[in-house]
Write a protein that holds these residues in place. Sequence first.
Motif, PDB file in Angstrom:
ATOM      1  N   MET A   1       0.812  -1.190   0.000  1.00 10.85           N
ATOM      2  CA  MET A   1       0.000   0.000   0.000  1.00 10.85           C
ATOM      3  C   MET A   1       0.863   1.265   0.000  1.00 10.85           C
ATOM      4  SD  MET A   1      -1.818   1.866   3.016  1.00 10.85           S
ATOM      5  CE  MET A   1      -2.608   3.398   2.754  1.00 10.85           C
ATOM      6  N   LEU A   2       1.869   1.300   0.866  1.00  9.96           N
ATOM      7  CA  LEU A   2       2.686   2.508   0.995  1.00  9.96           C
ATOM      8  C   LEU A   2       3.469   2.807  -0.274  1.00  9.96           C
ATOM      9  CD1 LEU A   2       3.897   2.175   4.672  1.00  9.96           C
ATOM     10  CD2 LEU A   2       2.061   3.614   3.755  1.00  9.96           C
ATOM     11  N   GLU A   3       3.905   1.759  -0.969  1.00 12.23           N
ATOM     12  CA  GLU A   3       4.619   1.989  -2.221  1.00 12.23           C
ATOM     13  C   GLU A   3       3.688   2.647  -3.241  1.00 12.23           C
ATOM     14  OE1 GLU A   3       4.320  -1.352  -1.022  1.00 12.23           O
ATOM     15  OE2 GLU A   3       6.068  -1.042   0.241  1.00 12.23           O
ATOM     16  N   ARG A   4       2.456   2.150  -3.326  1.00 12.53           N
ATOM     17  CA  ARG A   4       1.477   2.707  -4.271  1.00 12.53           C
ATOM     18  C   ARG A   4       1.046   4.116  -3.875  1.00 12.53           C
ATOM     19  NH1 ARG A   4      -0.500  -2.586  -3.657  1.00 12.53           N
ATOM     20  NH2 ARG A   4      -2.108  -1.856  -2.246  1.00 12.53           N
ATOM     21  N   SER A   5       0.939   4.379  -2.588  1.00  9.90           N
ATOM     22  CA  SER A   5       0.448   5.689  -2.151  1.00  9.90           C
ATOM     23  C   SER A   5       1.524   6.774  -2.163  1.00  9.90           C
ATOM     24  CB  SER A   5      -0.169   5.589  -0.754  1.00  9.90           C
ATOM     25  OG  SER A   5       0.799   5.262   0.215  1.00  9.90           O
ATOM     26  N   ASP A  20       2.000   2.776  13.591  1.00  5.18           N
ATOM     27  CA  ASP A  20       1.407   1.442  13.714  1.00  5.18           C
ATOM     28  C   ASP A  20       0.341   1.177  12.663  1.00  5.18           C
ATOM     29  OD1 ASP A  20       3.017   0.913  15.980  1.00  5.18           O
ATOM     30  OD2 ASP A  20       1.569   1.952  17.261  1.00  5.18           O
ATOM     31  N   LEU A  21       0.716   1.297  11.413  1.00  7.80           N
ATOM     32  CA  LEU A  21      -0.171   0.975  10.302  1.00  7.80           C
ATOM     33  C   LEU A  21      -0.538  -0.506  10.375  1.00  7.80           C
ATOM     34  CD1 LEU A  21      -1.482   1.820   7.574  1.00  7.80           C
ATOM     35  CD2 LEU A  21       0.682   1.170   6.491  1.00  7.80           C
ATOM     36  N   GLU A  22      -1.848  -0.800  10.351  1.00 13.26           N
ATOM     37  CA  GLU A  22      -2.297  -2.187  10.434  1.00 13.26           C
ATOM     38  C   GLU A  22      -3.621  -2.370   9.709  1.00 13.26           C
ATOM     39  OE1 GLU A  22      -3.070  -3.269  14.547  1.00 13.26           O
ATOM     40  OE2 GLU A  22      -3.857  -1.284  14.960  1.00 13.26           O
ATOM     41  N   ASP A  23      -4.021  -3.611   9.573  1.00 16.83           N
ATOM     42  CA  ASP A  23      -5.283  -3.981   8.922  1.00 16.83           C
ATOM     43  C   ASP A  23      -5.431  -3.349   7.544  1.00 16.83           C
ATOM     44  OD1 ASP A  23      -5.990  -5.570  11.058  1.00 16.83           O
ATOM     45  OD2 ASP A  23      -7.166  -4.020  12.041  1.00 16.83           O
ATOM     46  N   VAL A  24      -4.351  -3.351   6.787  1.00 16.68           N
ATOM     47  CA  VAL A  24      -4.377  -2.761   5.447  1.00 16.68           C
ATOM     48  C   VAL A  24      -5.189  -3.655   4.520  1.00 16.68           C
ATOM     49  CG1 VAL A  24      -2.980  -2.007   3.485  1.00 16.68           C
ATOM     50  CG2 VAL A  24      -2.163  -1.626   5.832  1.00 16.68           C
ATOM     51  N   ARG A  56      -8.428  -0.080   0.369  1.00 17.73           N
ATOM     52  CA  ARG A  56      -9.830   0.198   0.702  1.00 17.73           C
ATOM     53  C   ARG A  56      -9.980   0.521   2.180  1.00 17.73           C
ATOM     54  NH1 ARG A  56     -13.905   2.230   1.174  1.00 17.73           N
ATOM     55  NH2 ARG A  56     -15.943   1.588   0.427  1.00 17.73           N
ATOM     56  N   GLY A  57      -8.917   0.310   2.953  1.00 14.07           N
ATOM     57  CA  GLY A  57      -8.988   0.645   4.366  1.00 14.07           C
ATOM     58  C   GLY A  57      -7.733   0.264   5.117  1.00 14.07           C
ATOM     59  N   PHE A  58      -7.578   0.883   6.289  1.00 15.60           N
ATOM     60  CA  PHE A  58      -6.450   0.604   7.173  1.00 15.60           C
ATOM     61  C   PHE A  58      -6.704   1.300   8.503  1.00 15.60           C
ATOM     62  CE2 PHE A  58      -5.445   4.292   4.587  1.00 15.60           C
ATOM     63  CZ  PHE A  58      -5.085   5.248   5.520  1.00 15.60           C
ATOM     64  N   MET A  59      -5.895   0.956   9.487  1.00 19.14           N
ATOM     65  CA  MET A  59      -5.960   1.618  10.791  1.00 19.14           C
ATOM     66  C   MET A  59      -4.573   2.128  11.149  1.00 19.14           C
ATOM     67  SD  MET A  59      -8.601  -0.567  13.206  1.00 19.14           S
ATOM     68  CE  MET A  59      -7.262  -1.391  13.987  1.00 19.14           C
ATOM     69  N   GLY A  63      -6.233   2.103  16.056  1.00 22.48           N
ATOM     70  CA  GLY A  63      -7.639   2.398  15.782  1.00 22.48           C
ATOM     71  C   GLY A  63      -8.031   3.841  15.996  1.00 22.48           C
ATOM     72  N   VAL A  64      -7.093   4.690  16.395  1.00 20.19           N
ATOM     73  CA  VAL A  64      -7.387   6.122  16.550  1.00 20.19           C
ATOM     74  C   VAL A  64      -7.823   6.709  15.209  1.00 20.19           C
ATOM     75  CG1 VAL A  64      -6.348   8.380  17.080  1.00 20.19           C
ATOM     76  CG2 VAL A  64      -5.930   6.419  18.575  1.00 20.19           C
ATOM     77  N   VAL A  65      -7.226   6.220  14.131  1.00 18.54           N
ATOM     78  CA  VAL A  65      -7.630   6.605  12.780  1.00 18.54           C
ATOM     79  C   VAL A  65      -8.033   5.317  12.067  1.00 18.54           C
ATOM     80  CG1 VAL A  65      -6.858   7.576  10.577  1.00 18.54           C
ATOM     81  CG2 VAL A  65      -6.053   8.568  12.741  1.00 18.54           C
ATOM     82  N   GLN A  66      -9.258   5.310  11.508  1.00 12.70           N
ATOM     83  CA  GLN A  66      -9.773   4.114  10.853  1.00 12.70           C
ATOM     84  C   GLN A  66     -10.426   4.473   9.520  1.00 12.70           C
ATOM     85  OE1 GLN A  66     -12.518   1.993  13.433  1.00 12.70           O
ATOM     86  NE2 GLN A  66     -11.542   2.948  15.206  1.00 12.70           N
ATOM     87  N   PHE A  67      -9.798   4.058   8.452  1.00  6.08           N
ATOM     88  CA  PHE A  67     -10.403   4.107   7.122  1.00  6.08           C
ATOM     89  C   PHE A  67     -10.898   2.688   6.891  1.00  6.08           C
ATOM     90  CE2 PHE A  67      -7.534   7.643   6.935  1.00  6.08           C
ATOM     91  CZ  PHE A  67      -8.042   8.520   5.993  1.00  6.08           C
ATOM     92  N   GLY A  68     -12.124   2.515   6.447  1.00  2.00           N
ATOM     93  CA  GLY A  68     -12.614   1.160   6.265  1.00  2.00           C
ATOM     94  C   GLY A  68     -13.624   1.034   5.154  1.00  2.00           C
ATOM     95  N   ASP A  69     -13.987  -0.220   4.855  1.00  7.53           N
ATOM     96  CA  ASP A  69     -14.946  -0.426   3.780  1.00  7.53           C
ATOM     97  C   ASP A  69     -16.357  -0.028   4.182  1.00  7.53           C
ATOM     98  OD1 ASP A  69     -15.482  -2.584   5.407  1.00  7.53           O
ATOM     99  OD2 ASP A  69     -14.943  -4.090   3.927  1.00  7.53           O
ATOM    100  N   GLN A  70     -16.571   0.342   5.437  1.00  6.40           N
ATOM    101  CA  GLN A  70     -17.849   0.918   5.847  1.00  6.40           C
ATOM    102  C   GLN A  70     -17.943   2.405   5.459  1.00  6.40           C
ATOM    103  OE1 GLN A  70     -15.272   0.299   7.828  1.00  6.40           O
ATOM    104  NE2 GLN A  70     -15.270   1.525   9.684  1.00  6.40           N
ATOM    105  N   HIS A  71     -16.840   2.961   5.029  1.00  4.59           N
ATOM    106  CA  HIS A  71     -16.785   4.360   4.600  1.00  4.59           C
ATOM    107  C   HIS A  71     -16.758   4.427   3.078  1.00  4.59           C
ATOM    108  CE1 HIS A  71     -14.712   4.410   8.586  1.00  4.59           C
ATOM    109  NE2 HIS A  71     -15.610   5.347   8.789  1.00  4.59           N
TER     110      HIS A  71
END
Length: 173
Positions: A1-5, A20-24, A56-59, A63-71
């Motif tokens: 993800m980071l390479e593409r972004s 602490d990038l996780e749940d990519v 499509r999402g990550f934390m 979890g302080v910042v959450q981008f997700g497929d619910q958004h």
Amino acid sequence: MLERSAAHFPQFSRLAPDFDLEDVQPPASEAEIAALEQSLGVPLPESYKQLLRCSRGFMLMGGVVQFGDQHPFFHEFEPLDRLGEAQRAVVKRRGGSWPPPSNGMLCFAEFFMEADGDQVLFDVSRGLVDGEYPVVYYAHAASPASVRVLARSFAEFMEAFLRYEEFADEDEE
């Protein structure tokens, strides 16, 4: 993800591993992005679509910042007279107007900068301006609830938010 972004969000891509990038999640396809725009009934900013093409999402920060497929989703509130008695009592106690100031805005992430449950949204009320919507912060726990502009565009927001003073200590823990 980071390479593409990195091409679109170089500061974010450089700093995210320290938060602490996780749940990519895997990237969204062009068809998925088009379907999302169609279901929402509004065009998405190109800079936001660039992020969706990376993930499509990550934390971040546990979890302080959450981008997700619910958004993303619209903030849509029932009229005051359709709320239950307990809900109307809460509205009265907290003051402010109803519906909350975020009504009609497009939430794209959970963003607990001040309190759990706060969010970042696109203010779509004036339509796209130069292909972008302003990014606002919804402080739901403030009394009364409030919104304030954080950035003129999603790209500006992405490049700045990991440097916000409120998150300064998060990367040192």
